[in-house]
Write an enzyme that holds these catalytic residues in place. Structure first.
Site, mmCIF file in Angstrom:
data_model
loop_
_atom_site.group_PDB
_atom_site.id
_atom_site.type_symbol
_atom_site.label_atom_id
_atom_site.label_comp_id
_atom_site.label_asym_id
_atom_site.label_seq_id
_atom_site.Cartn_x
_atom_site.Cartn_y
_atom_site.Cartn_z
ATOM 1 N N GLY A 53 21.193 -25.559 -53.797
ATOM 2 C CA GLY A 53 22.305 -25.396 -54.736
ATOM 3 C C GLY A 53 21.785 -24.892 -56.061
ATOM 4 N N CYS A 84 15.516 -27.445 -50.743
ATOM 5 C CA CYS A 84 15.538 -27.058 -52.155
ATOM 6 C C CYS A 84 16.254 -28.107 -53.017
ATOM 7 C CB CYS A 84 16.150 -25.663 -52.289
ATOM 8 S SG CYS A 84 15.818 -24.922 -53.880
ATOM 9 N N TYR A 85 17.477 -27.863 -53.475
ATOM 10 C CA TYR A 85 18.189 -28.879 -54.256
ATOM 11 C C TYR A 85 18.271 -30.188 -53.459
ATOM 12 C CZ TYR A 85 21.875 -31.115 -57.008
ATOM 13 O OH TYR A 85 22.593 -31.981 -57.791
ATOM 14 N N HIS A 171 13.453 -22.113 -48.323
ATOM 15 C CA HIS A 171 14.659 -21.990 -47.492
ATOM 16 C C HIS A 171 14.322 -21.604 -46.052
ATOM 17 C CE1 HIS A 171 17.677 -22.435 -50.644
ATOM 18 N NE2 HIS A 171 16.736 -21.947 -51.425
ATOM 19 N N GLU A 173 16.297 -21.394 -43.648
ATOM 20 C CA GLU A 173 17.422 -20.711 -43.007
ATOM 21 C C GLU A 173 17.410 -19.200 -43.211
ATOM 22 O OE1 GLU A 173 17.460 -22.637 -45.617
ATOM 23 O OE2 GLU A 173 18.961 -22.091 -47.093
ATOM 24 N N ASP A 230 38.856 -10.507 -34.567
ATOM 25 C CA ASP A 230 39.388 -11.871 -34.499
ATOM 26 C C ASP A 230 40.733 -11.941 -33.779
ATOM 27 O OD1 ASP A 230 37.148 -12.396 -35.980
ATOM 28 O OD2 ASP A 230 38.192 -12.520 -37.893
ATOM 29 N N LYS A 375 31.821 -15.471 -37.011
ATOM 30 C CA LYS A 375 32.097 -14.127 -36.483
ATOM 31 C C LYS A 375 31.203 -13.761 -35.285
ATOM 32 C CE LYS A 375 34.480 -10.394 -37.830
ATOM 33 N NZ LYS A 375 35.831 -10.497 -38.403
#
Ligand code: XMP
Length: 519
Positions: A53, A84-85, A171, A173, A230, A375
């Site tokens: 964050g 991180c945060y 990070h 991710e 979608d 998605k």
């Protein structure tokens, strides 16, 4: 089903963490940082990730967890990974110290792993990771041990095995952390021991069952079908569940791409054999209302509201013939529904993106079969259900369509010029076999006339801008570094083949600070 919850501390990567965990085959969802313990009990996560964050934990009003959070996870034996945060927060709330670091660390960094166990299993001694922070851990409470460091950050990862708490300053991710997915896997599969139960095949079966159960044996469902991914996936799921009791309405709003009407009709009516596919040509109405409008927000507003009006009128007409129409299906997906703090905090909305939902006075019940999905998951499901790749792998196309790709007022003539130019671009991008690696590629009509020369004649025509971007989620985007020869071919073809254009320019702006679309 085993579940990992990602508690959102305002990171722009929160959705990405969830996607990565789902890619490992484990279901994951987002919770807000102020989630109550009762809610956590109800959700019943097997493991928890605290996201990064933008705040600092010692700042007033920074997101904090409820005081009893750590006793709750200890009692329930829920492993927690702070990123991180999140890493700072664990230390801060348990009595350690976080300090501002004079020199912000941002970008790729070498991580030195001191303890290769559990979280860092099967990693090398040195790994490349992605850092983005201005704070550091200064001191840790008892029971925490350092797992890794970098040249400027002595505590870049830690573990408290007794309490099952882990933290990484970088990070995992993002793809720049080369073994990021292995670290997440170590946490999710080895530490949390979550079962890999998130499988799209199971999801399809269950979803069809749920639709059948919810709609019942007689009721009918109405759906606004745009030909985008979608709504097309919703359409095919519903067709499998209730067959011809699905009524899809496809509205031509006059700002679609070249051949789009013909192709969408062909796919659904002929190839997929949709029985109640209703085509409404409202081109004239839309273009009449958009005449002379140059403000982009006003264009969006007019298109959104006119769509609702046309859709409503058609629905009422159908309801007279089919009184059993009781449901309205929508193609809402997870990121549309779950705003993270990173997106909702952006208090100044840059554009009113969200496609309008239908008015409350339509007494239909809403079904949103894709509401849990991302998605890429929707795309995989579309392919598994037999939707053609031309629909499933198509680039995103905004609801207000070509109207926001013509600067200033639009008319049929400009639309046709843009359609022709755009078709050339897409044909060439597909021929070069790079379509699938791009987020979007499109042309923009700039209503500026410049001088050119064609044969012996001086021309005075419009400019076409080419916008081609790479992106993961449209939050950020880079212009694609296309091959010069390919660009030359596209430019030459547009100028030669599209009457009304005598100059083509290539857009080299990234997002931020620019946006992907022009209006
Ligand atoms: P921007 O231009 O904000 O676009 O960088 C981000 C993504 O959103 C799409 N976009 C829209 N989609 N209605 C939509 O359905 C809209 O009004 C709209 N405006 C932008 C854009 O194509 C890109 O993928």
């Amino acid at each position: 089903m085993d579940k990992i919850c990602v508690i959102d501390m305002g990171s722009q990567y929160t959705h990405l963490i969830v996607r990565r965990i789902r890619e490992l085959g484990v279901y994951s969802e987002i919770l807000p940082y102020n989630v109550s313990i009762e809610e956590l009990k109800r959700v019943n996560p097997k493991g928890i990730v605290l996201s990064g964050g933008p705040s600092s934990v010692y700042e007033e009003d920074s997101p904090q967890l409820t005081k009893i959070f750590f006793s709750f996870v200890k009692e329930e034996k829920i492993p927690v990974l702070g990123i991180c945060y999140g890493l700072h927060l664990i230390i801060h709330q348990l009595g350690g110290r976080i300090k501002p670091f004079k020199q912000k660390e941002y970008g790729k960094t070498e991580l030195e792993i001191l303890k290769p166990k559990k979280l860092f299993e099967s990693l090398d001694k040195r790994e490349t990771v992605w850092m983005s922070h201005g704070d550091q851990v200064e001191s840790m409470p008892d029971g925490f041990e350092v797992l890794a460091r970098t040249s400027t950050c002595p505590i870049a990862a830690y573990a408290n095995e007794r309490l099952n708490l882990f933290g990484v300053q970088f990070h995992p991710e993002v793809i720049h952390t080369q073994k990021g997915i292995t670290i997440l896997k170590n946490f999710v599969l080895n530490i949390v021991k979550a079962k890999k139960e998130w499988k799209l095949e199971n999801w399809i079966e269950k979803s069809i069952e749920n639709i059948k159960k919810e709609v019942g044996p007689k009721n009918r469902v109405i759906l606004g079908l745009s030909g985008g991914v979608d709504s097309s996936v919703v359409a095919i799921l519903l067709q499998k569940a209730i067959g011809s009791r699905l009524h899809s309405i496809f509205v031509n709003n006059g700002v679609l791409r070249k051949n789009e009407v013909v192709e969408v009709k062909k796919t659904f009516e002929q190839e997929l054999k949709f029985e109640n596919f209703h085509y409404v040509n409202a081109e004239g109405l839309f273009l009449e209302r958009l005449k002379k409008i140059d403000d982009p927000e006003e264009k969006r507003h007019i298109i959104g509201h006119t769509f609702i009006e046309v859709f409503e009128k058609k629905t009422i007409e159908l309801e007279k013939v089919y009184p059993d129409i009781k449901y309205l299906a929508q193609g809402t997906i997870y990121p549309d529904r779950v705003e993270t703090s990173a997106t909702s905090n952006a208090s100044v909305k840059i554009k009113s993106h969200h496609n309008l939902t239908l008015p409350d006075n339509m007494t239909l019940k809403i079904i949103e079969p894709l509401k849990e999905l991302y998605k890429d998951e929707v795309r995989k499901i579309g392919l598994q259900l037999g939707l053609p790749e031309s629909i499933v792998l198509r680039h995103p196309f905004p609801g207000p369509g070509l109207a926001v790709r013509i600067i200033g007022p639009i008319d049929k003539k400009k639309l046709d010029i843009l359609r022709d130019a755009d078709k050339v671009l897409i044909d060439e991008i597909k021929k070069a076999k790079i379509y699938d690696s791009l987020w979007q590629a499109f042309c923009v009509f700039l209503p500026l006339k410049t001088v050119g020369i064609m044969g012996d004649y001086r021309t005075y025509e419009y400019i076409c801008a080419i916008r081609v971007v790479e992106s993961l989620d449209a939050m950020t985007a880079n212009f694609a570094k296309l091959d010069w020869e390919l660009l030359e071919k596209i430019g030459t073809r547009i100028i030669n083949e599209v009457k009304g254009i005598n100059r083509v320019v290539y857009d080299i702006s990234n997002k931020p600070p620019s946006t992907i679309e022009y209006e």
